[in-house]
Scaffold this active site. Sequence first.
Site, mmCIF file in Angstrom:
data_model
loop_
_atom_site.group_PDB
_atom_site.id
_atom_site.type_symbol
_atom_site.label_atom_id
_atom_site.label_comp_id
_atom_site.label_asym_id
_atom_site.label_seq_id
_atom_site.Cartn_x
_atom_site.Cartn_y
_atom_site.Cartn_z
ATOM 1 N N TYR A 134 -1.536 -0.453 10.658
ATOM 2 C CA TYR A 134 -1.675 -0.901 9.270
ATOM 3 C C TYR A 134 -0.430 -0.536 8.459
ATOM 4 O O TYR A 134 0.129 -1.376 7.738
ATOM 5 C CB TYR A 134 -2.920 -0.270 8.655
ATOM 6 C CG TYR A 134 -3.080 -0.511 7.173
ATOM 7 C CD1 TYR A 134 -3.506 -1.752 6.691
ATOM 8 C CD2 TYR A 134 -2.821 0.508 6.252
ATOM 9 C CE1 TYR A 134 -3.666 -1.969 5.331
ATOM 10 C CE2 TYR A 134 -2.981 0.293 4.885
ATOM 11 C CZ TYR A 134 -3.393 -0.946 4.434
ATOM 12 O OH TYR A 134 -3.543 -1.163 3.084
ATOM 13 N N SER B 56 0.854 -1.190 0.000
ATOM 14 C CA SER B 56 0.000 0.000 0.000
ATOM 15 C C SER B 56 0.883 1.230 0.000
ATOM 16 O O SER B 56 2.048 1.185 0.428
ATOM 17 C CB SER B 56 -0.884 0.009 1.254
ATOM 18 O OG SER B 56 -1.510 1.270 1.439
#
Length: 234
Positions: A124, A111
């Site tokens: 995350y 990501s």
Amino acid sequence: MKKMLSSRAERGTFARRSKQVAIISTLLANPRLQQFAPTAEGAATLVRALPDVDILVNNLGIYESKDFACITDEDWRRFFEVNVLSGARLARHYFPGMMKRDWGRIIFIASESALVIPPDMIHYGMTKTAQLAVSRGLAGLTRGTRVTVNSVLPGPTRSEGIVDFLKSVTGDPQASPAEIEAAFFAKERPSSLIQRMIDPEEVANMVAYVASPLSAATNGAALRVDGGVVPVIA
């Protein structure tokens, strides 16, 4: 004769990979495996059913918005287990076979949050940065072979559950989806150049390239499909 042999080999490779995809699709339709997919048990079930693969795409992941002070020890463990260990386990199993056959692709779906860590998603972001480390480290072991290991870094992507996530971070659950999306990019991702959610097909296009023979010279890379969120050139 060489063309005939090459054509037969290509047909055999296509048939083998099609069978692998069919087996994986069947397994993932099993609710029990879906529940245990991030665990060692889930990985063991998968590799028993599919001992060898040519292309491994590690796309399992979870995310949430949470204040740093509220992230518990269990949250840290759960995010690491699902987002990092799930892929590391499968890579550990399939990587030696790829090296032996002198061909393979391992792709980690990371990501842009690995590089620009959102302050409300630090746990995350940590897992996505860890994926880059695993990917680059594995790539270093492929020197002189036709095996490649890369990461793909999508930006905010239109996927199942994204509307509820956007509502949780924009603060106006009564707004329309379009208004929520616009508010999210204005407040949470102002550096995005496209100022919209990325469609899954746009990420898949990059993955398809990395998984193909066309990407033979792409190895150890972190390839961004982030809509320009990361404000650096390299």
